[in-house]
Motif scaffolding. Structure first.
Motif, PDB file in Angstrom:
ATOM      1  N   PRO A 223      -7.462   1.429 -10.513  1.00 52.31           N
ATOM      2  CA  PRO A 223      -7.296   0.188  -9.744  1.00 52.31           C
ATOM      3  C   PRO A 223      -6.404   0.340  -8.511  1.00 52.31           C
ATOM      4  O   PRO A 223      -6.707  -0.223  -7.451  1.00 52.31           O
ATOM      5  CB  PRO A 223      -6.681  -0.782 -10.750  1.00 52.31           C
TER       6      PRO A 223
ATOM      7  N   ALA B 154       0.834  -1.205   0.000  1.00 54.84           N
ATOM      8  CA  ALA B 154       0.000   0.000   0.000  1.00 54.84           C
ATOM      9  C   ALA B 154       0.866   1.252   0.000  1.00 54.84           C
ATOM     10  O   ALA B 154       0.532   2.241  -0.665  1.00 54.84           O
ATOM     11  CB  ALA B 154      -0.945  -0.008   1.197  1.00 54.84           C
TER      12      ALA B 154
ATOM     13  N   ALA C  83      -7.620  -0.304  -4.655  1.00 51.51           N
ATOM     14  CA  ALA C  83      -6.944  -1.206  -3.710  1.00 51.51           C
ATOM     15  C   ALA C  83      -6.554  -0.460  -2.431  1.00 51.51           C
ATOM     16  O   ALA C  83      -6.713  -0.984  -1.321  1.00 51.51           O
ATOM     17  CB  ALA C  83      -5.709  -1.822  -4.368  1.00 51.51           C
TER      18      ALA C  83
END
Length: 195
Positions: free
Chosen positions: A175, A21, A179
């Motif tokens: 995308p 992340a 996420a």
């Protein structure tokens, strides 16, 4: 506190943010840079990198009531600022309002205040850039449809291929943001359940 220290404190990932992340949050703003550089170079600086050159550029002398060269710079700055907001999904300022926000400083950011716009943005960006890549210009190349005016996004000239290459990273924006949004929601929900 120096600006560098404040910047590092505000943008350091919070506890519990997975490594993927953190990397994704850095990549999101970078996905916007190539297209911004191409637009500014071609439309504002008038470098000869736009297919159709003068014919395409001359037809767009005003956009939204301002010179196109100014619009392109403002669009690029705005796009980068919006993309940079993804960093908030891993940084402290995405969980606690910064000190410089009067009335909000130090308060917890309600998770939905971040999740709803981020999820909507991720869905919209994914739809826009996926549709753009599928329909323009590949469909013209595959179907053999004739191009009408000089098209800056053509597969038939190096300038068009350059433009496509500069816009291609934008396909990742939606995308990756999606996420990051899911990871943010899970982390905040787990933190509220634990505390």
């Amino acid at each position: 506190m120096t600006i560098r220290t404040a910047w590092a404190a505000a943008h350091t990932p919070v506890a519990g943010v997975p490594r993927w992340a953190r990397i994704a949050a850095v990549i999101v703003p970078l996905t916007v840079v190539p297209s911004s550089l191409w637009r500014i170079s071609g439309w504002t600086l008038q470098l000869p990198i736009v297919y159709g050159g003068p014919a395409v550029l001359a037809g767009d002398d005003r956009t939204l009531g301002m010179p196109t060269s100014v619009y392109v710079v403002l669009l690029s700055i705005f796009s980068e600022a919006v993309a940079f907001a993804a960093v908030g999904l891993v940084a402290r300022w995405g969980e606690v309002f910064p000190r410089w926000l009067p009335g909000l400083r130090g308060r917890r950011v309600p998770p939905l205040a971040a999740v709803v716009p981020a999820a909507a943005g991720a869905a919209l960006l994914t739809a826009i850039w996926t549709a753009a890549i599928v329909t323009v210009p590949f469909s013209r190349t595959i179907t053999g449809q004739p191009m009408t005016a000089p098209d800056p996004l053509t597969m038939h000239h190096w300038k068009g291929i350059l433009a496509i290459a500069m816009y291609l990273p934008l396909v990742l924006w939606g995308p990756l943001l999606g996420a990051l949004t899911v990871a943010y929601w899970r982390r905040r929900r787990a933190a509220s359940a634990a505390g």
